[in-house]
Scaffold this motif. Structure first.
Motif, PDB file in Angstrom:
ATOM      1  N   UNK A 221      37.277  50.688  41.905  1.00  0.00           N
ATOM      2  CA  UNK A 221      37.400  49.705  40.818  1.00  0.00           C
ATOM      3  C   UNK A 221      38.218  48.496  41.247  1.00  0.00           C
ATOM      4  N   UNK A 222      39.294  48.738  42.004  1.00  0.00           N
ATOM      5  CA  UNK A 222      40.103  47.593  42.450  1.00  0.00           C
ATOM      6  C   UNK A 222      39.312  46.699  43.400  1.00  0.00           C
TER       7      UNK A 222
ATOM      8  N   UNK B 200      30.562  47.255  35.797  1.00  0.00           N
ATOM      9  CA  UNK B 200      30.974  46.521  36.990  1.00  0.00           C
ATOM     10  C   UNK B 200      29.716  46.279  37.830  1.00  0.00           C
ATOM     11  N   UNK B 201      29.125  45.081  37.695  1.00  0.00           N
ATOM     12  CA  UNK B 201      27.813  44.857  38.318  1.00  0.00           C
ATOM     13  C   UNK B 201      27.810  44.983  39.840  1.00  0.00           C
ATOM     14  N   UNK B 202      28.964  44.863  40.500  1.00  0.00           N
ATOM     15  CA  UNK B 202      28.972  44.935  41.965  1.00  0.00           C
ATOM     16  C   UNK B 202      29.364  46.322  42.470  1.00  0.00           C
TER      17      UNK B 202
ATOM     18  N   UNK C 149      36.061  36.568  37.392  1.00  0.00           N
ATOM     19  CA  UNK C 149      35.203  36.599  38.585  1.00  0.00           C
ATOM     20  C   UNK C 149      34.026  37.559  38.478  1.00  0.00           C
ATOM     21  N   UNK C 150      33.740  38.071  37.259  1.00  0.00           N
ATOM     22  CA  UNK C 150      32.588  38.973  37.120  1.00  0.00           C
ATOM     23  C   UNK C 150      31.767  38.591  35.890  1.00  0.00           C
TER      24      UNK C 150
ATOM     25  N   UNK D  22      41.331  46.910  36.369  1.00  0.00           N
ATOM     26  CA  UNK D  22      40.680  47.889  37.248  1.00  0.00           C
ATOM     27  C   UNK D  22      39.785  48.814  36.422  1.00  0.00           C
TER      28      UNK D  22
ATOM     29  N   UNK E 162      30.490  31.576  44.558  1.00  0.00           N
ATOM     30  CA  UNK E 162      31.177  32.757  45.068  1.00  0.00           C
ATOM     31  C   UNK E 162      31.175  32.748  46.595  1.00  0.00           C
ATOM     32  N   UNK E 163      32.219  33.256  47.185  1.00  0.00           N
ATOM     33  CA  UNK E 163      32.229  33.396  48.635  1.00  0.00           C
ATOM     34  C   UNK E 163      31.390  34.633  48.989  1.00  0.00           C
TER      35      UNK E 163
ATOM     36  N   UNK F 232      44.617  41.758  36.969  1.00  0.00           N
ATOM     37  CA  UNK F 232      43.578  42.587  37.579  1.00  0.00           C
ATOM     38  C   UNK F 232      43.212  43.685  36.585  1.00  0.00           C
TER      39      UNK F 232
ATOM     40  N   UNK G 220      36.170  32.084  41.799  1.00  0.00           N
ATOM     41  CA  UNK G 220      36.698  33.047  42.777  1.00  0.00           C
ATOM     42  C   UNK G 220      38.182  33.182  42.485  1.00  0.00           C
TER      43      UNK G 220
ATOM     44  N   UNK H  52      36.038  46.378  43.475  1.00  0.00           N
ATOM     45  CA  UNK H  52      35.032  45.675  42.676  1.00  0.00           C
ATOM     46  C   UNK H  52      35.676  44.526  41.902  1.00  0.00           C
ATOM     47  N   UNK H  53      36.887  44.768  41.379  1.00  0.00           N
ATOM     48  CA  UNK H  53      37.597  43.707  40.646  1.00  0.00           C
ATOM     49  C   UNK H  53      37.840  42.504  41.547  1.00  0.00           C
ATOM     50  N   UNK H  54      38.087  42.781  42.827  1.00  0.00           N
ATOM     51  CA  UNK H  54      38.373  41.702  43.770  1.00  0.00           C
ATOM     52  C   UNK H  54      37.100  41.033  44.288  1.00  0.00           C
ATOM     53  N   UNK H  55      35.953  41.437  43.735  1.00  0.00           N
ATOM     54  CA  UNK H  55      34.711  40.768  44.094  1.00  0.00           C
ATOM     55  C   UNK H  55      33.973  41.392  45.268  1.00  0.00           C
TER      56      UNK H  55
ATOM     57  N   UNK I 139      34.581  46.488  32.454  1.00  0.00           N
ATOM     58  CA  UNK I 139      34.375  46.602  33.898  1.00  0.00           C
ATOM     59  C   UNK I 139      35.606  46.155  34.669  1.00  0.00           C
ATOM     60  N   UNK I 140      35.437  46.063  35.995  1.00  0.00           N
ATOM     61  CA  UNK I 140      36.545  45.699  36.886  1.00  0.00           C
ATOM     62  C   UNK I 140      36.426  44.226  37.234  1.00  0.00           C
ATOM     63  N   UNK I 141      37.521  43.473  37.091  1.00  0.00           N
ATOM     64  CA  UNK I 141      37.468  42.039  37.396  1.00  0.00           C
ATOM     65  C   UNK I 141      38.870  41.455  37.503  1.00  0.00           C
ATOM     66  N   UNK I 142      38.933  40.245  38.043  1.00  0.00           N
ATOM     67  CA  UNK I 142      40.167  39.460  38.067  1.00  0.00           C
ATOM     68  C   UNK I 142      40.043  38.330  37.052  1.00  0.00           C
TER      69      UNK I 142
END
Lengths: 225, 251
Positions: B22-23, B48-50, A92-93, A58, B1-2, A56, A112, B25-28, A63-66
């Protein structure tokens, strides 16, 4: 330029968390699988090492992503040391997808990636349109003392016929480690089939580790050939 | 994506709010991040686009309501916006006391009123309110802050009684000192009052919140870490001992 922004190198990651597992796999099968990159697995007694990691990100420059990584320990053709060849790297981003592919040639693709790093057992899955490629669960290990120096690692990537070498430093805190400790379920995907062929379906891990907070730095890539 | 879920996070310009945004957003998740600190918000949302930012003061109920309405159906609210000036009670200008109550308590009321009705209509949602161990164990220099956070606790308990059992989960997070930019500044300025305490890792606080959301709906309070749990238990069972310890450690 990624999505209209200039990404400066090295790329800094200020807060990442990881759950990972290392598996021993037959060296000839691993060699065949990654031969496309022109790299050889680091093998001993006929076994190579395949590493799976859920990460993860953060707070960082991408950016933030998994992310989920399938990597093999390889011989570094430049200095003869050990490196990590990144065979597959779903994220996922979109920003990190584009940056990872264009700056370093990392084999990133969109997926996902549900990831639970808050509980005792860390869980991750990689899914495409509702179909599960794989699921990984990592049980808690014993705390390890944190080293003060940031270890340097070399990562390798291969994209569009080019193998690249990427210097990389990591500085982890809150590390836990144990022998075994992973449950890997392989689903319906090309990479899941590859891991199944390496004998990873239901395999016992060599070791698993978790990191609650890690900073990292990725330098620019150099072409290996 | 879901289908992405949407979260509204206040105080997202730094510290706990920033990391929570941020967390998610990281999780979608689609995240609507609020703060008055626009440069801080921009840093939180960078690349972070979302993660969408809105400059918004939680003391303005109309502004908060407008941002919540624009965000659409919310699955989660993480309300971290707060200030905590450290001043002896009688030295603190009354305007500053008003300001602390306005941001820390009325800000909470505004955020809840903006988000809760739609959540109740939808029959689902999660509202995470950041309180403080100071609300249970007020110490030196924290009179206004502790009072405002105690008001948050009481408000949340009322919410649980009035609106519990309708699909919305309420959580009140009661951490000890957290290692945020705000706390670092205070610890540097007031080493005695903060007893040289090193703040807890904000990530560990958010892990405790995540774990708590899996617990039964009525389990309102979240005590992240051993210090918060032990301090809360000591205060409940041995209030005089707690006051002596606090007095000695912070004088």
């Amino acid at each position: 330029m990624i999505q209209g922004e200039r990404v400066a190198l090295p790329v800094e990651i200020r807060d990442a968390a990881v759950a990972s597992a290392m598996f021993a796999v037959p060296a000839p099968a691993a060699r065949d699988l990654i031969a496309y990159a022109g790299l050889a697995p680091a093998a001993r007694f006929g076994r190579a090492v395949c590493s799976l990691a859920a990460v993860r990100y953060a707070d960082g420059d991408l950016g933030a992503y998994h992310e989920f990584a399938v990597a093999f320990l390889v011989r570094d053709p430049v200095d003869g040391g050990i490196g990590a060849f990144i065979h597959w790297l779903p994220v996922n981003q979109s920003f990190t997808l584009e940056a990872g592919r264009s700056i370093w040639g990392f084999p990133k693709e969109m997926a996902d990636i549900p990831l639970d790093l808050a509980g005792r057992v860390k869980r991750c899955a990689v899914r495409f349109g509702g179909r599960t490629a794989l699921e990984l669960a990592v049980r808690p290990g014993a705390p390890l003392p944190t080293r003060s120096a940031a270890p340097s690692i070399v990562a390798f990537s291969h994209l569009d016929g080019v193998t690249r070498r990427i210097p990389w430093t990591v500085s982890p805190t809150g590390v836990r480690m144990r022998p075994g400790g992973a449950t890997l379920r392989l689903g319906d995907h090309r990479v899941a089939d590859e891991l199944r062929a390496l004998g990873l379906d239901g395999a016992r891990a060599l070791s698993t580790s978790t990191v609650t907070r890690m900073t990292m730095s990725f330098a620019g890539a150099e072409e290996v050939r | 994506m879901t289908g992405a879920r949407t979260a509204l996070v206040t105080g997202a310009g730094s510290g706990l709010g920033a990391l929570a945004a941020q967390r998610l957003a990281a999780a979608g998740w689609d995240v609507v991040a609020l703060d008055v600190d626009e440069p801080g918000l921009a840093a939180t949302a960078r690349r972070s686009p979302t993660l969408h930012t809105r400059a918004c003061d939680v003391t303005d109920p109309d502004a908060v309501a407008a941002v919540a309405a624009e965000a659409g159906p919310l699955q989660r609210v993480v309300h971290a916006a707060a200030i905590s000036p450290l001043v002896p009670a009688l030295d603190q200008p009354v305007e500053d006391v008003h300001r602390v109550l306005h941001i820390n308590f009325l800000g909470t009321v505004h955020v809840v009123r903006a988000a809760l009705p739609a959540m109740l209509d939808a029959g689902r949602g999660e509202i995470v309110l950041f309180s403080s161990l100071a609300s249970l164990v007020p110490g030196r220099l924290t009179s206004a802050y502790a009072a405002a956070k105690a008001a948050v606790n009481a408000y949340a308990e009322s919410l649980l009684i009035e609106y519990g059992g309708r699909g919305v989960t309420f959580r009140v997070v009661v951490p000890a000192q957290v290692d945020t930019p705000m706390y670092r500044r205070q610890a540097a300025a007031h080493p005695k009052a903060t007893a040289g305490m090193k703040g807890m890792d904000p990530g560990a606080v958010l892990d405790a919140v995540d774990r708590s959301l899996a617990r039964p709906e009525g389990d309102l309070y979240v005590y992240p870490g051993t210090v918060a749990r032990l301090t809360a238990a000591t205060k409940r069972h041995f209030p005089t001992l707690m006051r002596r310890v606090l007095d000695k450690q912070t004088s």
